[in-house]
Design a protein around this motif. Structure first.
Motif, PDB file in Angstrom:
ATOM      1  N   SER A  24      -7.127  -8.116  -0.686  1.00 50.28           N
ATOM      2  CA  SER A  24      -5.591  -7.731  -1.197  1.00 50.28           C
ATOM      3  C   SER A  24      -4.710  -7.440  -0.140  1.00 50.28           C
ATOM      4  O   SER A  24      -5.251  -7.116   1.099  1.00 50.28           O
ATOM      5  N   TYR A  46       1.518  -3.489  -3.791  1.00 51.47           N
ATOM      6  CA  TYR A  46      -0.058  -4.010  -3.891  1.00 51.47           C
ATOM      7  C   TYR A  46       0.219  -5.357  -4.367  1.00 51.47           C
ATOM      8  O   TYR A  46       0.650  -5.649  -5.496  1.00 51.47           O
ATOM      9  N   TYR A  47      -0.578  -6.215  -3.631  1.00 51.21           N
ATOM     10  CA  TYR A  47      -0.784  -7.636  -4.184  1.00 51.21           C
ATOM     11  C   TYR A  47      -2.258  -7.656  -4.231  1.00 51.21           C
ATOM     12  O   TYR A  47      -3.118  -8.092  -3.279  1.00 51.21           O
ATOM     13  N   GLY A  48      -2.902  -7.418  -5.442  1.00 52.08           N
ATOM     14  CA  GLY A  48      -4.344  -7.566  -5.658  1.00 52.08           C
ATOM     15  C   GLY A  48      -4.783  -9.069  -5.476  1.00 52.08           C
ATOM     16  O   GLY A  48      -4.118  -9.858  -5.801  1.00 52.08           O
ATOM     17  N   ALA A  49      -6.111  -9.190  -4.949  1.00 48.07           N
ATOM     18  CA  ALA A  49      -6.689 -10.398  -4.411  1.00 48.07           C
ATOM     19  C   ALA A  49      -6.801 -11.437  -5.747  1.00 48.07           C
ATOM     20  O   ALA A  49      -6.571 -12.614  -5.647  1.00 48.07           O
ATOM     21  N   ARG A  66      -4.250  -5.984   5.206  1.00 52.52           N
ATOM     22  CA  ARG A  66      -5.103  -6.869   4.065  1.00 52.52           C
ATOM     23  C   ARG A  66      -6.306  -5.738   3.947  1.00 52.52           C
ATOM     24  O   ARG A  66      -6.691  -5.129   4.752  1.00 52.52           O
TER      25      ARG A  66
END
Length: 179
Positions: free
Chosen positions: A84, A109-112, A79
């Motif tokens: 993210s 990538y998993y953006g917030a 995190r």
């Protein structure tokens, strides 16, 4: 007689784009992940699945282009400060570090504030074009597919999934419904 383009199965990259756009349209990721928590669980699982292939790609580059002088690190989901999630597989080597350059990296990538995760690199924007024979041109097909898919994805990112007719007009078993 060969099948028409509409009857042929979509190549893997285009199938992935259709699933991606259907996620946007339906507000879901995967089969039934609606909450951020369930999407994050899928992200962590995806990182595990991608790991061997990300390492393979970087190991191939290390062996062929860096003469095995590089080191591959990373691959764990973590995190970031903004909430993210990211996993980075990085290839570093002496000359790159001495020049103060970023490593070659593959990133999940998993953006917030993202609906769902993405893949990316650290610097990708231009790709070399050194084609001089028909065989060399044919070997560029995966690269051309990746560039075209990335371009269409970015156009959807600028507007929405509705600019892709197959996302709103076709039913092909990936959750895309005719409207």
């Amino acid at each position: 007689m060969s099948a028409s383009p509409k009857e042929q199965a979509a190549p893997a990259d285009l199938s992935a784009l259709l699933r991606h756009f259907a996620d946007l349209r339906d507000g879901v990721h995967g089969d039934n992940a609606y909450s951020r928590e369930s999407k994050e669980q899928l992200f962590v699982a995806a990182v595990s699945l991608l790991g061997p292939f990300a390492r393979q790609a970087l190991e191939e580059m290390n062996a062929q282009l860096l003469l095995s002088a590089g080191e591959i690190t990373g691959g764990q989901a973590r995190r970031t400060r903004d909430g993210s999630l990211i996993a980075v597989w990085a290839l570093t080597w002496a000359q790159q570090r001495e020049a103060g350059l970023a490593p070659v990296s593959l990133q999940a990538y998993y953006g917030a504030d993202f609906h769902h995760p993405h893949l990316r690199g650290a610097t990708v924007g231009e790709w070399p074009l050194n084609v001089f024979t028909p065989e060399q041109a044919a070997r560029e097909l995966p690269t051309l597919r990746a560039i075209a898919s990335a371009d269409l994805h970015n156009l959807v990112f600028q507007r929405n999934y509705g600019i892709v007719p197959a996302t709103v007009e076709r039913d092909d078993g990936i959750g895309v419904q005719k409207v």
